[in-house]
Design an enzyme around this catalytic site. Structure first.
Site, PDB file in Angstrom:
ATOM      1  N   SER A 203       0.804  -1.223   0.000  1.00 28.33           N
ATOM      2  CA  SER A 203       0.000   0.000   0.000  1.00 28.33           C
ATOM      3  C   SER A 203       0.836   1.271   0.000  1.00 28.33           C
ATOM      4  O   SER A 203       0.390   2.299  -0.515  1.00 28.33           O
ATOM      5  CB  SER A 203      -0.934   0.009   1.222  1.00 28.33           C
ATOM      6  OG  SER A 203      -1.889  -1.021   1.118  1.00 28.33           O
ATOM      7  N   ASP A 262      -0.311   5.258   8.786  1.00 27.07           N
ATOM      8  CA  ASP A 262      -0.192   4.035   7.997  1.00 27.07           C
ATOM      9  C   ASP A 262       0.068   4.399   6.532  1.00 27.07           C
ATOM     10  O   ASP A 262      -0.009   5.562   6.135  1.00 27.07           O
ATOM     11  CB  ASP A 262      -1.466   3.194   8.144  1.00 27.07           C
ATOM     12  CG  ASP A 262      -1.267   1.746   7.737  1.00 27.07           C
ATOM     13  OD1 ASP A 262      -0.108   1.313   7.592  1.00 27.07           O
ATOM     14  OD2 ASP A 262      -2.283   1.041   7.560  1.00 27.07           O
ATOM     15  N   THR A 264      -1.185   4.390   3.335  1.00 29.79           N
ATOM     16  CA  THR A 264      -1.901   5.211   2.359  1.00 29.79           C
ATOM     17  C   THR A 264      -1.976   6.681   2.761  1.00 29.79           C
ATOM     18  O   THR A 264      -1.597   7.557   1.967  1.00 29.79           O
ATOM     19  CB  THR A 264      -3.296   4.635   2.089  1.00 29.79           C
ATOM     20  OG1 THR A 264      -3.160   3.278   1.642  1.00 29.79           O
ATOM     21  CG2 THR A 264      -4.026   5.435   1.027  1.00 29.79           C
ATOM     22  N   GLU A 402      -9.523   7.380   2.902  1.00 34.88           N
ATOM     23  CA  GLU A 402      -9.213   5.960   2.754  1.00 34.88           C
ATOM     24  C   GLU A 402     -10.166   5.080   3.555  1.00 34.88           C
ATOM     25  O   GLU A 402     -10.342   5.267   4.763  1.00 34.88           O
ATOM     26  CB  GLU A 402      -7.784   5.664   3.222  1.00 34.88           C
ATOM     27  CG  GLU A 402      -7.408   4.188   3.023  1.00 34.88           C
ATOM     28  CD  GLU A 402      -6.159   3.767   3.764  1.00 34.88           C
ATOM     29  OE1 GLU A 402      -5.527   2.787   3.329  1.00 34.88           O
ATOM     30  OE2 GLU A 402      -5.798   4.411   4.777  1.00 34.88           O
ATOM     31  N   ASP A 407      -8.903  -3.675   3.274  1.00 39.93           N
ATOM     32  CA  ASP A 407      -7.667  -4.435   3.108  1.00 39.93           C
ATOM     33  C   ASP A 407      -7.339  -5.264   4.339  1.00 39.93           C
ATOM     34  O   ASP A 407      -7.039  -6.460   4.245  1.00 39.93           O
ATOM     35  CB  ASP A 407      -6.530  -3.455   2.814  1.00 39.93           C
ATOM     36  CG  ASP A 407      -5.150  -4.090   2.913  1.00 39.93           C
ATOM     37  OD1 ASP A 407      -4.746  -4.762   1.953  1.00 39.93           O
ATOM     38  OD2 ASP A 407      -4.490  -3.897   3.948  1.00 39.93           O
ATOM     39  N   HIS A 411      -7.074  -9.383   4.511  1.00 38.16           N
ATOM     40  CA  HIS A 411      -5.849 -10.067   4.941  1.00 38.16           C
ATOM     41  C   HIS A 411      -6.163 -11.184   5.937  1.00 38.16           C
ATOM     42  O   HIS A 411      -5.476 -12.209   5.960  1.00 38.16           O
ATOM     43  CB  HIS A 411      -4.892  -9.077   5.605  1.00 38.16           C
ATOM     44  CG  HIS A 411      -3.986  -8.363   4.651  1.00 38.16           C
ATOM     45  ND1 HIS A 411      -3.146  -9.018   3.778  1.00 38.16           N
ATOM     46  CD2 HIS A 411      -3.765  -7.034   4.447  1.00 38.16           C
ATOM     47  CE1 HIS A 411      -2.451  -8.138   3.083  1.00 38.16           C
ATOM     48  NE2 HIS A 411      -2.817  -6.922   3.454  1.00 38.16           N
ATOM     49  N   HIS A 558      -1.676  -9.656  -0.941  1.00 38.61           N
ATOM     50  CA  HIS A 558      -2.109  -8.877  -2.097  1.00 38.61           C
ATOM     51  C   HIS A 558      -1.927  -9.675  -3.386  1.00 38.61           C
ATOM     52  O   HIS A 558      -1.124 -10.608  -3.458  1.00 38.61           O
ATOM     53  CB  HIS A 558      -1.304  -7.578  -2.216  1.00 38.61           C
ATOM     54  CG  HIS A 558      -1.409  -6.688  -1.033  1.00 38.61           C
ATOM     55  ND1 HIS A 558      -0.648  -5.548  -0.893  1.00 38.61           N
ATOM     56  CD2 HIS A 558      -2.188  -6.743   0.069  1.00 38.61           C
ATOM     57  CE1 HIS A 558      -0.949  -4.944   0.241  1.00 38.61           C
ATOM     58  NE2 HIS A 558      -1.870  -5.654   0.849  1.00 38.61           N
TER      59      HIS A 558
END
Length: 598
Positions: A203, A262, A264, A402, A407, A411, A558
């Protein structure tokens, strides 16, 4: 006109002849000509080949020379002029036995058009050369946007959008009752996501492509990676927030359901080779050249001094107080955020780390999961307040929002939580679209940074007594899921209806799967010595799915799949067909008509 390759050969030949003449006149020994088959990356040029820039966009330019022996001289030509003359700045040259460096920081290409870079190196063994080419643009949309809102659904693949559409809108006899807000937009494109160093991106790298228009490496943001071990000395590329502030005095903001430092949100602001430098990233948000006017999300652990319980800082800096001293209004929960009315700068931090996901915040509300953070805002709350604050700036604004935990839940092979967070982001997009309708001067872009492997196989139910994979229904037996939304808020009333979706994953660790909703988030796999094993606390009565991954991985990972992008508003016409992820940046600056040369 001479071709670039011919000009390169002429320049190199001239340089070799010059050295030979010098050595002959000085009685030197015989000279070995051009080094044969020197490794491609013995000469690394940063920015990399085929990079693209906005005219006036600031970059750091560096050439690294690796394992070429004793270097006698280095020549760098930009459009066949010495680099120091072209940029008007002297280089810093560091010659060393292993890696040598030629660097000129904070420069730009003022005029649109092609740029040719030639590096000629003379060593004791001979000569070597490398050529790269750049493109510089200064395009402007026919109808300019005043504002840009970029929505990034982290990991929101096409299948993630479809899961949200099924649960939020429903379908009867194969026809959907409605589309998502992100799907009712004028333009559609497919975006490729690979980075400069890997087919499959993370990311940080992918968000950095959106923020700067330049490829980077896994774990990096706002830079081109050099070979040093220092994560903070890599050549920088000016990002969208820096450009918007410097060239037009626009308001800027970042909003995320993740830790705000984080990958993004950080990529919109920071420059570092290592995304894990979150204490640095938090402090970097105070730097005036890229300090957002609105910062909303989780991650207070990186803003509070180490003496505060839960802090991850290694020093006594209280960044919350430092932001307050810069005129920011601080909010620590939803109630405080919604009470803000007349502030031009807002910092809101609503969890120590990532915010809890929508299901846990708004549906189950389990105290064991939420802890003391029982009053967290939704992404809709944060988006609405961010727009309210930023839209006061007459020069317009750039806002990145975001949906981060789409995501994070994919995961952990938790598609239900990921899907509710996708719906949450879609509701936030609806708020932005309502704002955009007022003046028709706002470009809205919705895109993922990368994909995940989750896919819809059919449905799952145990109404006839079957369980586990035997209860996965395919084709005609699948029918339709039975999610209900009685209050019509777009969120299913129950994440565990009698007939649910059967979701499979292409790349996962060993884990148990019973196809049922977990009341609490649970990791799919854990480490047992050097081996990854299925977490016995997750669906232990389900089927054991053998790993598709190395034992180093404890989560689903991913994929390299292209991701959909939808856009609406002034400048949206740029987004169509198959696009590299770096083109999202150029679509935004084109829509705004930013003049970075000023």
């Amino acid at each position: 006109m001479l071709s670039n390759s011919l000009k390169t050969r002429i320049a190199l030949t001239a340089m070799v002849l010059t050295l030979m003449l010098t050595m002959l006149l000085s009685g030197g020994a015989a000279f070995a000509a051009q080094l044969p088959n020197f490794p491609y990356h013995s000469i690394d040029v940063l920015p990399i080949d085929r990079a693209k820039f906005l005219a006036g966009q600031k970059i750091d330019f560096e050439v690294e020379l690796k394992d070429l022996g004793t270097i006698k001289s280095v020549e760098v030509l930009i459009n066949y002029n010495p680099a120091e003359k072209f940029f008007g700045k002297a280089p810093v040259v560091k010659l060393a036995a292993g890696v040598s460096s030629y660097r000129i920081d904070q420069v730009s290409f003022a005029k649109p058009g092609p740029v040719n870079v030639i590096v000629n190196v003379l060593t004791e063994q001979g000569a070597a050369s490398r050529e790269v080419n750049y493109t510089v643009v200064a395009d402007k949309a026919q109808k300019l946007a005043k504002n840009v809102i970029l929505f990034v659904g982290d990991g929101m693949s096409l299948q993630a959008r479809q899961m949200a559409r099924i649960l939020s809108k429903g379908l009867t006899e194969g026809k959907y009752h409605d589309l998502l807000e992100m799907e009712k937009m004028s333009n559609l494109a497919l975006v490729t996501t690979s980075g400069m160093d890997s087919l499959v991106t993370d990311s940080a790298n992918s968000a950095s492509a959106y923020a700067t228009g330049s490829k980077s490496a896994v774990n990096a943001m706002g830079i081109y990676p050099n070979s040093t071990g220092d994560p903070l000395d890599d050549p920088k590329v000016e990002n969208i927030i820096e450009l918007a502030k410097r060239s037009r005095g626009m308001a800027t903001g970042i909003v995320s359901t993740a830790n705000i430092t984080d990958a993004t949100p950080a990529a919109m602001v920071a420059h570092t080779r290592r995304r894990s430098e979150q204490n640095f990233i938090a402090a970097s948000m105070l730097d005036p050249e890229h300090r957002p006017d609105v910062i909303l999300g989780g991650g207070s652990q990186h803003f509070l001094p180490k003496s505060v319980p839960g802090s991850k800082r290694s020093d006594d800096r209280n960044l919350v107080e430092e932001f307050k001293s810069q005129g920011y209004t601080f909010a620590g929960n939803k109630t405080e955020l919604n009470q803000i009315q007349n502030s031009a700068k807002v910092l809101g931090l609503f969890q120590l780390d990532n915010m809890n996901v929508y299901i846990d915040r708004e549906v189950t509300k389990n105290p064991a999961v939420l802890g003391s953070f029982t009053d967290q805002p939704t992404l809709m709350d944060m988006t609405k307040q961010a727009i309210n604050v930023l839209s006061k700036n007459q020069n317009g604004f750039f806002l990145m929002v975001e949906g981060a935990c789409i995501d994070k839940q994919l995961h952990t092979v938790d598609w239900e939580r990921a899907t509710y967070d996708t719906i949450e982001m879609d509701k936030a997009i609806g708020i932005a679209k309502e704002f955009a309708k007022k003046n028709n001067d706002t470009l809205i872009i919705v895109v993922a940074d990368h994909a995940h492997s989750a896919s819809i196989t059919g449905t799952y139910h145990e109404l006839d007594g079957k369980t586990g994979r035997q209860a996965v229904r395919t084709y005609a037996e699948a029918g339709f899921p039975t999610f209900e939304d009685k209050n019509k808020d777009g969120f299913p009333d129950n994440p565990a209806p009698a007939v649910t979706l059967a979701i499979q994953y292409a790349n996962h660790p060993e884990y148990y799967e019973d196809y049922k909703f977990n009341p609490e988030p649970i990791a799919p796999a854990i480490k047992s010595g050097s081996k990854t094993i299925a977490n016995p606390k997750k669906d232990a009565n389900g089927d054991l799915n053998s790993s598709k991954l190395p034992d180093t991985e404890t989560q689903e990972v991913h994929t390299a799949d292209d991701v959909p992008l939808t856009a609406d508003g002034p400048g949206a016409e740029y987004f169509r067909g198959i696009m590299d992820n770096t083109e999202v940046f150029f679509g935004m600056v084109r829509a705004l008509g930013l003049d970075a040369v000023k």
